[in-house]
Motif scaffolding. Structure first.
Motif, PDB file in Angstrom:
ATOM      1  N   LYS A  52      70.564  42.386 -12.401  1.00 46.44           N
ATOM      2  CA  LYS A  52      71.470  41.294 -12.021  1.00 46.44           C
ATOM      3  C   LYS A  52      72.014  41.509 -10.606  1.00 46.44           C
ATOM      4  O   LYS A  52      72.291  40.551  -9.895  1.00 46.44           O
ATOM      5  CB  LYS A  52      72.601  41.161 -13.042  1.00 46.44           C
ATOM      6  CG  LYS A  52      72.099  40.507 -14.329  1.00 46.44           C
ATOM      7  CD  LYS A  52      73.159  40.315 -15.369  1.00 46.44           C
ATOM      8  CE  LYS A  52      72.548  39.601 -16.576  1.00 46.44           C
ATOM      9  NZ  LYS A  52      73.425  39.519 -17.719  1.00 46.44           N
TER      10      LYS A  52
ATOM     11  N   MET B 109      69.606  40.232  -7.819  1.00 44.27           N
ATOM     12  CA  MET B 109      69.586  38.790  -7.601  1.00 44.27           C
ATOM     13  C   MET B 109      70.961  38.256  -7.209  1.00 44.27           C
ATOM     14  O   MET B 109      71.141  37.051  -7.067  1.00 44.27           O
ATOM     15  CB  MET B 109      69.120  38.119  -8.886  1.00 44.27           C
ATOM     16  CG  MET B 109      68.409  36.836  -8.625  1.00 44.27           C
ATOM     17  SD  MET B 109      67.779  36.174 -10.132  1.00 44.27           S
ATOM     18  CE  MET B 109      67.174  34.614  -9.514  1.00 44.27           C
TER      19      MET B 109
ATOM     20  N   LEU C 122      73.655  38.292  -9.057  1.00 49.04           N
ATOM     21  CA  LEU C 122      74.448  37.750 -10.174  1.00 49.04           C
ATOM     22  C   LEU C 122      75.678  38.607 -10.416  1.00 49.04           C
ATOM     23  O   LEU C 122      76.649  38.162 -11.012  1.00 49.04           O
ATOM     24  CB  LEU C 122      73.612  37.676 -11.464  1.00 49.04           C
ATOM     25  CG  LEU C 122      72.443  36.689 -11.460  1.00 49.04           C
ATOM     26  CD1 LEU C 122      71.658  36.790 -12.757  1.00 49.04           C
ATOM     27  CD2 LEU C 122      72.925  35.267 -11.248  1.00 49.04           C
TER      28      LEU C 122
ATOM     29  N   GLY D 196      72.865  31.277  -2.733  1.00 56.96           N
ATOM     30  CA  GLY D 196      72.034  30.219  -3.288  1.00 56.96           C
ATOM     31  C   GLY D 196      70.704  30.123  -2.543  1.00 56.96           C
ATOM     32  O   GLY D 196      69.639  29.960  -3.137  1.00 56.96           O
TER      33      GLY D 196
ATOM     34  N   ARG E  82      68.548  33.140  -3.431  1.00 57.43           N
ATOM     35  CA  ARG E  82      68.009  33.125  -4.803  1.00 57.43           C
ATOM     36  C   ARG E  82      66.725  32.314  -4.907  1.00 57.43           C
ATOM     37  O   ARG E  82      66.002  32.429  -5.885  1.00 57.43           O
ATOM     38  CB  ARG E  82      69.067  32.582  -5.770  1.00 57.43           C
ATOM     39  CG  ARG E  82      70.127  33.604  -6.081  1.00 57.43           C
ATOM     40  CD  ARG E  82      71.016  33.188  -7.225  1.00 57.43           C
ATOM     41  NE  ARG E  82      72.119  34.126  -7.340  1.00 57.43           N
ATOM     42  CZ  ARG E  82      73.395  33.794  -7.333  1.00 57.43           C
ATOM     43  NH1 ARG E  82      73.748  32.531  -7.271  1.00 57.43           N
ATOM     44  NH2 ARG E  82      74.336  34.712  -7.425  1.00 57.43           N
TER      45      ARG E  82
ATOM     46  N   MET F 284      63.448  34.443 -12.245  1.00 54.17           N
ATOM     47  CA  MET F 284      63.820  35.429 -13.257  1.00 54.17           C
ATOM     48  C   MET F 284      63.332  34.998 -14.635  1.00 54.17           C
ATOM     49  O   MET F 284      63.529  33.853 -15.038  1.00 54.17           O
ATOM     50  CB  MET F 284      65.339  35.619 -13.279  1.00 54.17           C
ATOM     51  CG  MET F 284      65.756  36.695 -14.252  1.00 54.17           C
ATOM     52  SD  MET F 284      67.320  37.438 -13.769  1.00 54.17           S
ATOM     53  CE  MET F 284      67.582  38.576 -15.105  1.00 54.17           C
TER      54      MET F 284
ATOM     55  N   PHE G 102      63.959  35.757 -18.383  1.00 52.68           N
ATOM     56  CA  PHE G 102      64.976  36.422 -19.199  1.00 52.68           C
ATOM     57  C   PHE G 102      64.371  37.020 -20.465  1.00 52.68           C
ATOM     58  O   PHE G 102      63.291  36.629 -20.907  1.00 52.68           O
ATOM     59  CB  PHE G 102      66.077  35.427 -19.562  1.00 52.68           C
ATOM     60  CG  PHE G 102      66.954  35.084 -18.394  1.00 52.68           C
ATOM     61  CD1 PHE G 102      68.118  35.789 -18.163  1.00 52.68           C
ATOM     62  CD2 PHE G 102      66.608  34.079 -17.512  1.00 52.68           C
ATOM     63  CE1 PHE G 102      68.927  35.496 -17.073  1.00 52.68           C
ATOM     64  CE2 PHE G 102      67.402  33.772 -16.424  1.00 52.68           C
ATOM     65  CZ  PHE G 102      68.560  34.483 -16.205  1.00 52.68           C
TER      66      PHE G 102
ATOM     67  N   PRO H 101      64.278  23.685 -11.805  1.00 51.87           N
ATOM     68  CA  PRO H 101      64.571  24.132 -10.427  1.00 51.87           C
ATOM     69  C   PRO H 101      64.164  23.099  -9.376  1.00 51.87           C
ATOM     70  O   PRO H 101      64.852  22.942  -8.367  1.00 51.87           O
ATOM     71  CB  PRO H 101      63.728  25.406 -10.283  1.00 51.87           C
ATOM     72  CG  PRO H 101      63.449  25.852 -11.668  1.00 51.87           C
ATOM     73  CD  PRO H 101      63.369  24.612 -12.495  1.00 51.87           C
TER      74      PRO H 101
ATOM     75  N   ASP I 237      63.226  40.617 -17.403  1.00 52.76           N
ATOM     76  CA  ASP I 237      64.175  41.434 -18.165  1.00 52.76           C
ATOM     77  C   ASP I 237      63.599  41.690 -19.552  1.00 52.76           C
ATOM     78  O   ASP I 237      63.515  40.769 -20.367  1.00 52.76           O
ATOM     79  CB  ASP I 237      65.521  40.692 -18.255  1.00 52.76           C
ATOM     80  CG  ASP I 237      66.612  41.566 -18.850  1.00 52.76           C
ATOM     81  OD1 ASP I 237      66.353  42.766 -19.090  1.00 52.76           O
ATOM     82  OD2 ASP I 237      67.716  41.059 -19.082  1.00 52.76           O
TER      83      ASP I 237
ATOM     84  N   GLU J  18      71.955  33.628 -22.521  1.00 52.70           N
ATOM     85  CA  GLU J  18      71.749  33.764 -21.063  1.00 52.70           C
ATOM     86  C   GLU J  18      71.377  32.460 -20.363  1.00 52.70           C
ATOM     87  O   GLU J  18      70.884  32.475 -19.241  1.00 52.70           O
ATOM     88  CB  GLU J  18      70.682  34.830 -20.770  1.00 52.70           C
ATOM     89  CG  GLU J  18      71.116  36.231 -21.196  1.00 52.70           C
ATOM     90  CD  GLU J  18      70.103  37.291 -20.812  1.00 52.70           C
ATOM     91  OE1 GLU J  18      68.936  37.133 -21.186  1.00 52.70           O
ATOM     92  OE2 GLU J  18      70.474  38.267 -20.151  1.00 52.70           O
TER      93      GLU J  18
ATOM     94  N   THR K 190      70.870  31.545 -11.653  1.00 55.34           N
ATOM     95  CA  THR K 190      69.691  32.005 -10.900  1.00 55.34           C
ATOM     96  C   THR K 190      69.031  30.847 -10.146  1.00 55.34           C
ATOM     97  O   THR K 190      68.333  31.071  -9.174  1.00 55.34           O
ATOM     98  CB  THR K 190      68.626  32.660 -11.810  1.00 55.34           C
ATOM     99  OG1 THR K 190      68.140  31.688 -12.729  1.00 55.34           O
ATOM    100  CG2 THR K 190      69.172  33.845 -12.557  1.00 55.34           C
ATOM    101  N   PHE K 191      69.248  29.619 -10.624  1.00 58.38           N
ATOM    102  CA  PHE K 191      68.701  28.463  -9.898  1.00 58.38           C
ATOM    103  C   PHE K 191      69.719  27.909  -8.906  1.00 58.38           C
ATOM    104  O   PHE K 191      69.599  26.761  -8.471  1.00 58.38           O
ATOM    105  CB  PHE K 191      68.279  27.366 -10.878  1.00 58.38           C
ATOM    106  CG  PHE K 191      67.242  27.822 -11.855  1.00 58.38           C
ATOM    107  CD1 PHE K 191      66.063  28.400 -11.403  1.00 58.38           C
ATOM    108  CD2 PHE K 191      67.437  27.710 -13.217  1.00 58.38           C
ATOM    109  CE1 PHE K 191      65.104  28.845 -12.297  1.00 58.38           C
ATOM    110  CE2 PHE K 191      66.485  28.158 -14.112  1.00 58.38           C
ATOM    111  CZ  PHE K 191      65.312  28.724 -13.660  1.00 58.38           C
ATOM    112  N   ALA K 192      70.708  28.722  -8.570  1.00 61.03           N
ATOM    113  CA  ALA K 192      71.749  28.352  -7.607  1.00 61.03           C
ATOM    114  C   ALA K 192      72.526  27.120  -8.053  1.00 61.03           C
ATOM    115  O   ALA K 192      72.974  26.323  -7.243  1.00 61.03           O
ATOM    116  CB  ALA K 192      71.152  28.141  -6.219  1.00 61.03           C
TER     117      ALA K 192
END
Lengths: 272, 279
Positions: free
Chosen positions: A63, A66, A68, A92, A95, A100, A102, A120, A183, B142, B149-151
């Protein structure tokens, strides 16, 4: 065996070999001192695996990579950029280099497979529905999901564990990241599904040319796919190197981990 | 030896004193911390409302969930609350032979108290629990980390639409409660107690003003803030597993309901100072 990386050279320039460099990373949660000065180098375009027992801070370390989590002390450079002091907007932007996957895929329950994978793109760009669908279908095909009947309209609970991982990977890959973080990718899968996920990770690294960072305690998987292996124990990286170098290590923590997992002989056979 | 004997007794006394102060301050600190964390979440959610990107779809989805999804229960509870209020009002007014005031009594109590409070309690139980469960599940699986993570700002994506939707839908649902409740009271009073229809309507229109409904609407919007912030806070901050999600859901309903009743007391005081009852 390669000694764990150390020192504090000038990492503010893009390095052709090392994409991510971590030095002196420390993190505390209340009374728990989880990371106690982690030094780690992530090799560009290779599959880098960080192994370690449960509760050793592997996910915490990931984490941090990245952004986090913010460390209490230490620095992380990604392509020569120190990411620790970055603000929300800059983070941002950074990233976008990362994808990632999970542990349990973390797919959005309220969205179907297409919406999950396209998320995304929808959030970051103004693409037409046609362009988005083209990229989603291309990924479904490349990750062997196109043959599953009605896959596009399925919701996460309707998918098997392996399919969920693949959809999670597709979502991570859709914006063409440079670095993919996994992960515990084989947790909760049967040995055959775990082997399939391993193959998927190797193939993804080859096909997409990404740098892979895999957090795992699955030693069989580690020796199957790892180009570079590091072990996290006691809040520090105690060993880093190729699988042969790591296997040759006499460090008691590592020996115990390898021998308990029962893969030493198999791995030795695989890497004579 | 002598030093030890002098210092020995004094240390526990200091310890007890500090412990007493700590025991006295701890709940106060806890309350301020609790309110502060909720206020901070509300502030972050409101700040995110004015920041791009604007995701209208998320707001509409939440309005549908909070409003349309709660319509049946609001209609059901509203109808019987109105009918029961009429029953009780008639029983009390009959002592003075003044049953004709039932329309005014029920209308006023529905407009200012029953409709906003009961609507808020129903929304806290149905929508608030749903919000806490959904956010809690997203946290432990999560999905909230995945958003980051995708901003994507999880507060802007998840919390802002829920709070805004609840605040917007609460006055509408309260009006629905008012209308259905009055209809329930009307049916009971006219058909079962044979109250004169003309007197029922006349007393209702004389004693209730638009300001009573404005007060009810403003109160319901404030309840919308308190109950949605309580629900979102509980769900968003879940740590652990399924058990903790269940606990968060319970806490969301309890905290939401308590916040509604406590804020109701202060709001009604404020409104009665601003707009005293008609005499």
């Amino acid at each position: 065996m390669t000694a764990p990386p150390s020192g504090s050279g000038d990492f503010s320039k893009r390095d052709e070999r090392w994409q991510i460099r971590v030095r002196g990373l420390q993190k505390t949660f209340g009374p728990q001192h989880v990371l106690r000065g982690v030094d780690l180098d992530i090799e560009r375009g290779r599959t880098n695996i960080v192994i370690g027992g449960s509760g050793q801070g592997k996910s915490v370390l990931m984490k941090h990579l990245m952004g986090l989590l913010k460390p209490d002390a230490g620095q992380i450079w990604v392509d020569g950029e120190d990411i620790v002091p970055l603000g929300t907007q800059q983070m941002g932007r950074l990233r976008r280099k990362f994808g990632m996957v999970f542990q349990y895929a973390a797919l959005f329950d309220s969205m179907n497979v297409v919406e999950n994978i396209a998320f995304p793109l929808i959030e970051r760009y103004h693409l037409s529905r046609g362009e988005i669908m083209e990229r989603v279908r291309d990924l479904l095909k490349r990750l062997d999901l196109a043959g599953v009947t009605g896959i596009e309209e399925k919701f996460p609970p309707q998918l098997s564990g392996g399919q969920r991982k693949r959809v999670g990977l597709a979502r991570a890959l859709i914006d063409r990241p440079e670095i993919l973080l996994y992960d515990e990718p084989t947790t909760g899968l049967d040995p055959v599904a775990a082997k399939n996920v391993d193959e998927m990770i190797s193939r993804t690294a080859d096909d997409f040319g990404v740098t892979s960072v895999v957090i795992s305690h699955d030693m069989a998987s580690t020796f199957r796919i790892g180009d570079r292996i590091s072990m996290l124990a006691g809040g520090k990286i105690i060993v880093s190197g190729t699988s042969e170098e790591v296997l040759a290590s006499r460090l008691p923590e590592l020996r115990e981990f390898v021998e308990t997992s029962g893969v030493a002989a198999a791995a030795a056979g695989a890497h004579p | 030896m002598s030093t030890a004997s002098v210092e020995g007794p004094s240390e526990p006394q200091l310890g007890v004193g500090a412990a007493l102060i700590e025991a006295a301050l701890s709940p106060v600190r806890g309350i301020f911390s609790y309110i502060g964390e909720h206020a901070l979440l509300l502030w972050l959610a409101l700040a995110a409302l004015f920041r791009k990107p604007f995701r209208l779809r998320l707001f509409l989805e939440q309005m549908e969930f909070v409003g349309v999804g709660s319509l049946t229960i609001i209609v059901l509870v509203g109808f019987f609350s109105g009918a029961v209020s009429a029953q009780q009002a008639i029983a009390a007014l009959r002592i003075f032979n003044q049953e004709r005031f039932v329309g005014a009594t029920v209308g006023l109590s529905l407009a200012q108290e029953l409709a906003p409070v009961f609507t808020a309690l129903m929304i806290a139980a149905r929508a608030g629990s749903g919000m806490a469960t959904e956010l809690g599940s997203m946290r432990i699986t999560e999905q909230i980390d995945a958003l980051t993570t995708f901003a994507v700002d999880p507060v802007q994506y998840l919390i802002t639409p829920r709070i805004v939707a609840t605040v917007l839908m609460m006055p509408i649902m309260t009006m629905v409660f008012n209308i259905v409740g009055l209809f329930g009271a009307y049916l009971y009073a006219i058909f079962l107690e044979h109250i004169d229809l003309g007197q029922f309507i006349e007393q209702f229109t004389y004693w209730t003003d638009p300001k009573d409904y404005i007060i009810g609407a403003v109160k319901s919007a404030v309840f919308g803030v308190t109950l949605s912030v309580a629900a979102c806070y509980q769900g968003f901050n879940v740590r652990g597993g399924a058990k903790e999600v269940g606990l968060a859901t319970t806490q969301a309903v309890v905290a939401g309901s308590v916040s509604v009743l406590v804020s109701d007391y202060f709001l009604i005081d404020i409104f009665h100072i601003l707009w005293p009852y008609k005499s």
